[in-house]
Scaffold this motif. Sequence first.
Motif, PDB file in Angstrom:
ATOM      1  N   LEU A  80      26.373  38.554  53.048  1.00  0.00           N
ATOM      2  CA  LEU A  80      26.465  37.139  52.479  1.00  0.00           C
ATOM      3  C   LEU A  80      26.197  37.197  50.966  1.00  0.00           C
ATOM      4  N   GLU A  81      25.111  38.049  50.553  1.00  0.00           N
ATOM      5  CA  GLU A  81      25.046  38.453  49.090  1.00  0.00           C
ATOM      6  C   GLU A  81      26.061  38.829  48.394  1.00  0.00           C
ATOM      7  N   SER A  82      26.821  39.695  48.894  1.00  0.00           N
ATOM      8  CA  SER A  82      27.894  40.281  48.216  1.00  0.00           C
ATOM      9  C   SER A  82      29.102  39.182  48.235  1.00  0.00           C
ATOM     10  N   ILE A  83      29.291  38.509  49.371  1.00  0.00           N
ATOM     11  CA  ILE A  83      30.535  37.743  49.422  1.00  0.00           C
ATOM     12  C   ILE A  83      29.984  36.357  48.353  1.00  0.00           C
ATOM     13  N   ILE A  84      29.048  36.055  48.321  1.00  0.00           N
ATOM     14  CA  ILE A  84      28.644  34.912  47.464  1.00  0.00           C
ATOM     15  C   ILE A  84      28.644  35.423  45.871  1.00  0.00           C
ATOM     16  N   SER A  85      28.267  36.825  45.819  1.00  0.00           N
ATOM     17  CA  SER A  85      28.287  37.468  44.279  1.00  0.00           C
ATOM     18  C   SER A  85      29.758  37.651  44.080  1.00  0.00           C
ATOM     19  N   LEU A  86      30.748  37.750  45.049  1.00  0.00           N
ATOM     20  CA  LEU A  86      31.948  38.201  44.695  1.00  0.00           C
ATOM     21  C   LEU A  86      32.659  36.825  44.174  1.00  0.00           C
ATOM     22  N   GLY A  87      32.395  35.513  44.969  1.00  0.00           N
ATOM     23  CA  GLY A  87      32.901  34.452  44.634  1.00  0.00           C
ATOM     24  C   GLY A  87      32.548  33.926  43.170  1.00  0.00           C
ATOM     25  N   GLY A  88      31.346  34.124  43.002  1.00  0.00           N
ATOM     26  CA  GLY A  88      30.659  33.284  41.969  1.00  0.00           C
ATOM     27  C   GLY A  88      31.268  34.132  40.729  1.00  0.00           C
ATOM     28  N   ILE A  89      31.251  35.511  40.715  1.00  0.00           N
ATOM     29  CA  ILE A  89      31.557  36.261  39.327  1.00  0.00           C
ATOM     30  C   ILE A  89      32.949  36.069  39.264  1.00  0.00           C
ATOM     31  N   TRP A  90      33.779  36.086  40.252  1.00  0.00           N
ATOM     32  CA  TRP A  90      35.458  35.911  40.159  1.00  0.00           C
ATOM     33  C   TRP A  90      35.439  34.376  39.275  1.00  0.00           C
ATOM     34  N   LEU A  91      34.858  33.542  40.036  1.00  0.00           N
ATOM     35  CA  LEU A  91      34.890  32.071  39.531  1.00  0.00           C
ATOM     36  C   LEU A  91      34.494  31.971  37.926  1.00  0.00           C
ATOM     37  N   VAL A  92      33.207  32.804  37.604  1.00  0.00           N
ATOM     38  CA  VAL A  92      33.010  32.694  36.247  1.00  0.00           C
ATOM     39  C   VAL A  92      34.009  33.437  35.450  1.00  0.00           C
ATOM     40  N   LEU A  93      34.586  34.450  35.827  1.00  0.00           N
ATOM     41  CA  LEU A  93      35.523  35.354  34.871  1.00  0.00           C
ATOM     42  C   LEU A  93      36.966  34.414  34.880  1.00  0.00           C
ATOM     43  N   LEU A  94      37.177  33.670  35.988  1.00  0.00           N
ATOM     44  CA  LEU A  94      38.309  32.799  35.750  1.00  0.00           C
ATOM     45  C   LEU A  94      38.148  31.731  34.692  1.00  0.00           C
ATOM     46  N   ILE A  95      37.028  30.995  34.759  1.00  0.00           N
ATOM     47  CA  ILE A  95      36.589  29.976  34.029  1.00  0.00           C
ATOM     48  C   ILE A  95      36.597  30.559  32.410  1.00  0.00           C
ATOM     49  N   HIS A  96      36.084  31.532  32.344  1.00  0.00           N
ATOM     50  CA  HIS A  96      35.752  32.214  31.015  1.00  0.00           C
ATOM     51  C   HIS A  96      36.851  33.478  30.987  1.00  0.00           C
ATOM     52  N   PRO A  97      37.953  33.183  30.432  1.00  0.00           N
ATOM     53  CA  PRO A  97      38.811  34.518  30.462  1.00  0.00           C
ATOM     54  C   PRO A  97      38.550  35.551  29.034  1.00  0.00           C
ATOM     55  N   ASP A  98      37.942  34.873  28.296  1.00  0.00           N
ATOM     56  CA  ASP A  98      37.628  35.626  27.081  1.00  0.00           C
ATOM     57  C   ASP A  98      36.228  36.493  27.393  1.00  0.00           C
ATOM     58  N   LEU A  99      35.615  36.080  28.291  1.00  0.00           N
ATOM     59  CA  LEU A  99      34.369  37.155  29.155  1.00  0.00           C
ATOM     60  C   LEU A  99      35.227  38.269  29.697  1.00  0.00           C
ATOM     61  N   PHE A 100      36.206  38.047  30.373  1.00  0.00           N
ATOM     62  CA  PHE A 100      36.904  38.999  31.001  1.00  0.00           C
ATOM     63  C   PHE A 100      37.797  40.050  29.959  1.00  0.00           C
ATOM     64  N   GLU A 101      38.264  39.336  28.939  1.00  0.00           N
ATOM     65  CA  GLU A 101      38.761  40.389  28.040  1.00  0.00           C
ATOM     66  C   GLU A 101      37.659  40.993  27.275  1.00  0.00           C
ATOM     67  N   GLN A 102      36.767  40.688  27.002  1.00  0.00           N
ATOM     68  CA  GLN A 102      35.536  41.355  26.431  1.00  0.00           C
ATOM     69  C   GLN A 102      35.071  42.507  27.346  1.00  0.00           C
ATOM     70  N   ILE A 103      35.108  42.163  28.607  1.00  0.00           N
ATOM     71  CA  ILE A 103      34.612  43.340  29.502  1.00  0.00           C
ATOM     72  C   ILE A 103      35.476  44.226  29.579  1.00  0.00           C
ATOM     73  N   LYS A 104      36.814  43.892  29.651  1.00  0.00           N
ATOM     74  CA  LYS A 104      37.644  44.798  29.634  1.00  0.00           C
ATOM     75  C   LYS A 104      37.935  45.901  28.383  1.00  0.00           C
ATOM     76  N   LEU A 105      37.656  45.095  27.305  1.00  0.00           N
ATOM     77  CA  LEU A 105      37.934  45.751  26.182  1.00  0.00           C
ATOM     78  C   LEU A 105      36.484  46.981  26.031  1.00  0.00           C
ATOM     79  N   SER A 106      35.534  46.395  26.655  1.00  0.00           N
ATOM     80  CA  SER A 106      34.192  47.297  26.384  1.00  0.00           C
ATOM     81  C   SER A 106      34.671  48.482  27.493  1.00  0.00           C
TER      82      SER A 106
END
Length: 170
Positions: A80-106
């Motif tokens: 349950l922890e991993s499923i909630i974490s997966l959904g939440g982090i995925w949603l955060v990265l979809l809402i903030h694509p600039d954060l995703f690009e920053q992580i990718k560049l890093s």
Amino acid sequence: MYRYFNSSYKFGSIAGALSIIAFITLSFLYPDPTNLNLVFGYVITPVAIFLAIKFFKEYGNSGYLSFAEGMSVGFVAYMLESIISLGGIWLVLLIHPDLFEQIKLSKLDVLASSKDSIVSQVGGDSFDLTLESIKNMIPFDIALNDALWKIIPGLFFTIIISIILRKNPN
């Protein structure tokens, strides 16, 4: 069946929510919050599993716990922890694509800065394959990696905690 998983739902959900909060908080402090969020997961996962199993043993099972019950309760908690974490982090990265690009560049910067070391250890083909996989990375990949690194140690911790807390009626 509900009594078996009452504590699992509570502590698994809390741990998943804390993991999302940690990811968001770390994203404000570091360009790539994924590595530190994994470390946070290594701390919160065993705590959530321990509390879920302990609460089940003490409040749901009259102070007794079989290994199978501990494994079942722990499994539900870390999944349950991993499923909630997966959904939440995925949603955060979809809402903030600039954060995703920053992580990718890093991740690309880290790979580029340690190219010589990686090539000498695993070869140029492995380096090129890793570089290509990072370039093709999508937000779900980051969320899935976080979830998997909660499941793998979660299984290990569940086994250990179930053995330690096991107490069968005489």
